[in-house]
Design an enzyme around this catalytic site. Structure first.
Site, PDB file in Angstrom:
ATOM      1  N   ARG A  41       0.827  -1.223   0.000  1.00  0.00           N
ATOM      2  CA  ARG A  41       0.000   0.000   0.000  1.00  0.00           C
ATOM      3  C   ARG A  41       0.855   1.264   0.000  1.00  0.00           C
ATOM      4  O   ARG A  41       0.529   2.258   0.662  1.00  0.00           O
ATOM      5  CB  ARG A  41      -0.930   0.034   1.229  1.00  0.00           C
ATOM      6  CG  ARG A  41      -1.982  -1.046   1.267  1.00  0.00           C
ATOM      7  CD  ARG A  41      -3.003  -0.898   0.135  1.00  0.00           C
ATOM      8  NE  ARG A  41      -4.140  -1.762   0.322  1.00  0.00           N
ATOM      9  CZ  ARG A  41      -4.188  -3.036  -0.055  1.00  0.00           C
ATOM     10  NH1 ARG A  41      -3.151  -3.591  -0.645  1.00  0.00           N
ATOM     11  NH2 ARG A  41      -5.277  -3.751   0.145  1.00  0.00           N
ATOM     12  N   GLU A  83      -5.124   4.334   6.049  1.00  0.00           N
ATOM     13  CA  GLU A  83      -4.752   4.056   4.656  1.00  0.00           C
ATOM     14  C   GLU A  83      -5.162   5.157   3.675  1.00  0.00           C
ATOM     15  O   GLU A  83      -4.343   5.577   2.858  1.00  0.00           O
ATOM     16  CB  GLU A  83      -5.343   2.712   4.231  1.00  0.00           C
ATOM     17  CG  GLU A  83      -4.601   2.138   3.069  1.00  0.00           C
ATOM     18  CD  GLU A  83      -5.490   1.344   2.138  1.00  0.00           C
ATOM     19  OE1 GLU A  83      -4.963   0.537   1.420  1.00  0.00           O
ATOM     20  OE2 GLU A  83      -6.712   1.551   2.116  1.00  0.00           O
ATOM     21  N   SER A  94     -10.568  -0.564   2.975  1.00  0.00           N
ATOM     22  CA  SER A  94      -9.847  -0.674   4.254  1.00  0.00           C
ATOM     23  C   SER A  94      -9.438   0.716   4.723  1.00  0.00           C
ATOM     24  O   SER A  94      -8.787   1.442   3.986  1.00  0.00           O
ATOM     25  CB  SER A  94      -8.577  -1.510   4.082  1.00  0.00           C
ATOM     26  OG  SER A  94      -8.903  -2.801   3.648  1.00  0.00           O
TER      27      SER A  94
HETATM   28  N1  EPU Z   1     -10.601 -10.316  10.290  1.00  0.00           N
HETATM   29  C1  EPU Z   1     -11.298 -10.305  11.483  1.00  0.00           C
HETATM   30  N2  EPU Z   1     -12.279  -9.392  11.650  1.00  0.00           N
HETATM   31  C2  EPU Z   1     -12.613  -8.485  10.697  1.00  0.00           C
HETATM   32  C3  EPU Z   1     -11.892  -8.497   9.481  1.00  0.00           C
HETATM   33  C4  EPU Z   1     -10.890  -9.406   9.308  1.00  0.00           C
HETATM   34  O1  EPU Z   1     -11.042 -11.101  12.356  1.00  0.00           O
HETATM   35  O2  EPU Z   1     -13.523  -7.703  10.930  1.00  0.00           O
HETATM   36  C5  EPU Z   1      -9.608 -11.360  10.059  1.00  0.00           C
HETATM   37  C6  EPU Z   1     -10.129 -12.360   9.056  1.00  0.00           C
HETATM   38  O3  EPU Z   1     -10.824 -13.373   9.674  1.00  0.00           O
HETATM   39  C7  EPU Z   1      -8.873 -12.888   8.419  1.00  0.00           C
HETATM   40  C8  EPU Z   1      -7.948 -11.696   8.487  1.00  0.00           C
HETATM   41  O4  EPU Z   1      -8.469 -10.795   9.437  1.00  0.00           O
HETATM   42  O5  EPU Z   1      -8.328 -13.927   9.167  1.00  0.00           O
HETATM   43  C9  EPU Z   1      -7.785 -11.030   7.149  1.00  0.00           C
HETATM   44  O6  EPU Z   1      -9.037 -10.564   6.690  1.00  0.00           O
HETATM   45  P1  EPU Z   1      -9.359 -10.408   5.127  1.00  0.00           P
HETATM   46  O7  EPU Z   1      -8.902 -11.606   4.396  1.00  0.00           O
HETATM   47  O8  EPU Z   1     -10.760  -9.983   4.999  1.00  0.00           O
HETATM   48  O9  EPU Z   1      -8.391  -9.284   4.639  1.00  0.00           O
HETATM   49  P2  EPU Z   1      -7.936  -7.930   5.312  1.00  0.00           P
HETATM   50  O10 EPU Z   1      -6.565  -8.093   5.854  1.00  0.00           O
HETATM   51  O11 EPU Z   1      -8.991  -7.480   6.254  1.00  0.00           O
HETATM   52  C10 EPU Z   1      -6.818  -7.057   3.127  1.00  0.00           C
HETATM   53  C11 EPU Z   1      -6.809  -5.794   2.323  1.00  0.00           C
HETATM   54  C12 EPU Z   1      -8.073  -5.679   1.483  1.00  0.00           C
HETATM   55  C13 EPU Z   1      -8.147  -6.891   0.562  1.00  0.00           C
HETATM   56  C14 EPU Z   1      -8.110  -8.171   1.423  1.00  0.00           C
HETATM   57  C15 EPU Z   1      -8.057  -9.421   0.594  1.00  0.00           C
HETATM   58  C16 EPU Z   1      -5.470  -4.208   3.540  1.00  0.00           C
HETATM   59  C17 EPU Z   1      -5.461  -2.973   4.370  1.00  0.00           C
HETATM   60  N3  EPU Z   1      -6.670  -4.632   3.184  1.00  0.00           N
HETATM   61  O12 EPU Z   1      -7.900  -6.948   4.059  1.00  0.00           O
HETATM   62  O13 EPU Z   1      -7.964  -4.509   0.697  1.00  0.00           O
HETATM   63  O14 EPU Z   1      -9.310  -6.858  -0.230  1.00  0.00           O
HETATM   64  O15 EPU Z   1      -6.949  -8.153   2.265  1.00  0.00           O
HETATM   65  O16 EPU Z   1      -6.789  -9.548   0.023  1.00  0.00           O
HETATM   66  O17 EPU Z   1      -4.422  -4.750   3.238  1.00  0.00           O
HETATM   67  C18 EPU Z   1      -8.511  -2.189   0.600  1.00  0.00           C
HETATM   68  O18 EPU Z   1      -7.305  -1.956   0.599  1.00  0.00           O
HETATM   69  O19 EPU Z   1      -9.362  -1.258   0.546  1.00  0.00           O
HETATM   70  C19 EPU Z   1      -8.974  -3.560   0.684  1.00  0.00           C
HETATM   71  C20 EPU Z   1     -10.266  -3.861   0.775  1.00  0.00           C
END
Ligand code: EPU
Length: 339
Positions: free
Chosen positions: A166, A335, A239
């Site tokens: 990012r 972000e 995010s």
């Molecule tokens: N999780 C929780 N609670 C929540 C959200 C997430 O416990 O409310 C846990 C999930 O269970 C999982 C882990 O956190 O074990 C990761 O969650 P997820 O796969 O949904 O991905 P993320 O880390 O929350 C990142 C990116 C997203 C992208 C997804 C999928 C960043 C800041 N965000 O989210 O990007 O779509 O991975 O690759 O890196 C964005 O940048 O706007 C965005 C949506």
């Protein structure tokens, strides 16, 4: 001059949070010439120039005393094709997801995991957009930018963009470079990235054992739609925090207290934590105060239920940051660009 400049324009429809803020002046550029005219106009008016694409990574906390320039340049083209590797170029104002669909329709793989990301092509390199195991840098070959200090065009190679999670040179040197068009290397033979569990699971549910890039794109769209709110229905900027990088020692300490901590070890020894997990565990998931809230399905996403102001959303973000810092000793970084 071909440029149309408007005074006191509401930016509500031009930022995906849907917050109200006014631009002192507003214009749109459809080509390089209009970009130059907008720069000259801002200088003449002694105003700064704020460039926006889809407005999907932006939190406006006040009226904008600037000339706001929306990049509206359009154009998609193939630059080279050796039957296997295909270089495509897109103008900055092209909306991202339709561009992804255009590449898939031509049988090109590479962007399927980045399906349904809001925003424009020109904004994609700013924060090196990424999702489901793929980042823009993985397919990026170059871009053309305008140096706002000198007015000269400059070509950037992959390494010159200094992409990181990012992050990019363009984000770090905010206000210096205006991205005009972007070049990506896509492939006719799909090497698909299916490491992400929910995407594999969805394909399996549909009985697809040898997916095409378009199959993966459809699965990604479904997974995203389940968890992430559609900005057309509920204002948000994706995010709101980055997943924080912490030391291995801090991660190990947290793991001793929380066996279900979500943590991804990095090659440099640091550990990336899931900010969504930290925020949810701190009790903020689904929180709402007035019209500012934390999405009920994804704690990483702040939402505007209607009339939240940018300041209210920012205040909520700061409360979350303070709480997560106190509970876990982890600093969350915002972000989107906060203005
Ligand atoms: N999780 C929780 N609670 C929540 C959200 C997430 O416990 O409310 C846990 C999930 O269970 C999982 C882990 O956190 O074990 C990761 O969650 P997820 O796969 O949904 O991905 P993320 O880390 O929350 C990142 C990116 C997203 C992208 C997804 C999928 C960043 C800041 N965000 O989210 O990007 O779509 O991975 O690759 O890196 C964005 O940048 O706007 C965005 C949506």
């Amino acid at each position: 001059m071909s440029l149309q400049v408007y005074e006191r324009v509401s930016l509500k429809a031009l930022n995906s949070f849907g917050v109200e803020a006014q631009a002192r002046l507003f214009t749109e550029a459809h080509d390089d010439q209009q970009v130059r005219e907008a720069l000259a106009y801002a200088t003449h008016q002694q105003l700064s120039l704020l460039v926006i694409g889809g407005g999907s990574n932006l939190l406006l906390t006040r009226d904008v005393e600037a000339l706001v320039l929306r990049m509206a340049s359009r154009g998609l083209r193939t630059l080279s094709d050796d039957g296997q590797r295909v270089i495509v170029e897109a103008e900055a104002g092209e909306p991202w997801h339709p561009f992804v669909l255009w590449t898939l329709q031509q049988g090109l793989a590479g962007l399927e995991n980045l399906s349904l990301i809001p925003g424009t092509v020109g904004a994609a390199p700013m924060q090196n957009i990424g999702a489901y195991g793929v980042e823009l840098k993985d397919v990026f070959v170059g871009l053309t930018a305008l140096d706002r200090e000198t007015g000269a065009l400059r070509e950037f190679s992959l390494t010159e963009c200094e992409f990181a999670y990012r992050d990019s040179l363009f984000k770090r040197q905010a206000g210096r470079w205006l991205i005009l068009r972007v070049r990506l290397a896509l492939s006719r033979t799909a090497a698909l990235h299916l490491d992400y569990g929910p995407v594999r699971q969805r394909l399996a549910e549909q009985g697809i054992s040898a997916p095409t890039a378009s199959d993966v794109s459809r699965a990604i769209c479904a997974v995203r739609s389940e968890k992430l709110p559609d900005p057309a229905e509920l204002g948000n900027a994706g995010s709101f925090f980055k997943n924080p990088l912490v030391s291995a020692a801090l991660a190990a300490g947290l793991r001793r207290q929380h066996a279900d901590l979500v943590a991804y070890p990095q090659s440099d020894g640091q550990v990336k934590l899931a900010a969504g997990w930290l925020i949810e565990r701190a009790g903020w998931k689904g929180f709402r105060e007035g019209d500012a809230g934390v999405h009920r399905l994804q704690a990483l996403v702040l939402v505007n239920y209607g009339r939240a102001t940018g300041r209210q959303l920012l205040a909520l973000a700061q409360r979350i940051q303070a709480d997560v810092a106190e509970r876990f000793g982890v600093a969350l970084e915002i972000e989107p660009n906060v203005l």
